[in-house]
Design a protein around this motif. Structure first.
Motif, PDB file in Angstrom:
ATOM      1  N   SER A 230       6.285  -0.534  -4.148  1.00  0.00           N
ATOM      2  CA  SER A 230       5.208  -1.443  -4.551  1.00  0.00           C
ATOM      3  C   SER A 230       5.689  -2.495  -5.534  1.00  0.00           C
ATOM      4  O   SER A 230       5.358  -3.675  -5.405  1.00  0.00           O
ATOM      5  CB  SER A 230       4.054  -0.653  -5.166  1.00  0.00           C
ATOM      6  OG  SER A 230       3.510   0.230  -4.224  1.00  0.00           O
TER       7      SER A 230
ATOM      8  N   THR B 201       0.815  -1.217   0.000  1.00  0.00           N
ATOM      9  CA  THR B 201       0.000   0.000   0.000  1.00  0.00           C
ATOM     10  C   THR B 201       0.848   1.267   0.000  1.00  0.00           C
ATOM     11  O   THR B 201       0.300   2.366  -0.024  1.00  0.00           O
ATOM     12  CB  THR B 201      -0.934   0.020   1.234  1.00  0.00           C
ATOM     13  OG1 THR B 201      -0.138   0.039   2.430  1.00  0.00           O
ATOM     14  CG2 THR B 201      -1.852  -1.192   1.242  1.00  0.00           C
ATOM     15  N   GLU B 202       2.162   1.112   0.008  1.00  0.00           N
ATOM     16  CA  GLU B 202       3.076   2.260  -0.017  1.00  0.00           C
ATOM     17  C   GLU B 202       2.858   3.042  -1.308  1.00  0.00           C
ATOM     18  O   GLU B 202       2.683   2.468  -2.376  1.00  0.00           O
ATOM     19  CB  GLU B 202       4.527   1.766   0.071  1.00  0.00           C
ATOM     20  CG  GLU B 202       5.585   2.794  -0.169  1.00  0.00           C
ATOM     21  CD  GLU B 202       5.593   3.927   0.847  1.00  0.00           C
ATOM     22  OE1 GLU B 202       5.793   5.080   0.423  1.00  0.00           O
ATOM     23  OE2 GLU B 202       5.382   3.663   2.036  1.00  0.00           O
TER      24      GLU B 202
END
Length: 161
Positions: free
Chosen positions: A132, A125-126
């Motif tokens: 990701s 979710t970065e």
């Protein structure tokens, strides 16, 4: 091989050391402990560089080489500690290094997957594309290396925490 005469300085490849007489010394495990210390630096550049050099070290391991249990535990714990580092470049370098580690020593890493997988879900979710992408690659690698039964068992263990 000569004994070290002075404190080591890491060369460009990360694990050759130069003594006071100018000769190079090759002491793999001792050298990796220096890199582990650097991976725990307060400076993000030093941490990222340490993981890049750990990745190089792992790349150079021959199939018949065995790392001590203590070194392996410290390597894995250092990766776990920094896989969600606050600086994205450290996270990417850590995940790339861990990808190589898991490829070579998959049976020794298996017992740590329950600690790693939840952190990888957080990294998915970065907002940074590189984090990701690196996380996605590592999750796919874990899926390829370990059977579905192992992964399912680990996921159930994580859910029960």
């Amino acid at each position: 091989m000569h004994l070290r005469q002075e404190s080591p300085s890491i060369s460009s490849n990360g694990y050759d050391f130069e003594g006071s007489n100018g000769s190079y010394q090759y002491r793999r495990e001792e050298d990796v402990y220096v890199l582990i210390d650097n991976a725990n630096s307060k400076d993000w550049v030093a941490r990222a560089t340490a993981f890049e050099q750990i990745n190089e070290f792992i790349s150079d391991i021959k199939p018949q080489e065995h790392l001590s249990n203590n070194l392996m535990d410290q390597l894995i714990q250092t990766h776990i500690q920094h896989i969600n580092d606050h600086h994205y470049k450290v996270v990417v370098a850590c995940q790339e290094s861990f990808s190589r580690l898991i490829t070579i020593y998959n049976s020794r890493v298996l017992t740590y997957l329950d600690q790693i997988i939840p952190q990888l879900f957080i990294n998915l979710t970065e907002g940074k594309e590189k984090v990701s992408a690196s996380t996605n690659f590592l999750i796919n690698l874990i899926n390829k290396i370990y059977s579905g039964n192992w992964i399912l068992e680990i996921l159930l263990l994580i859910c029960n925490l």
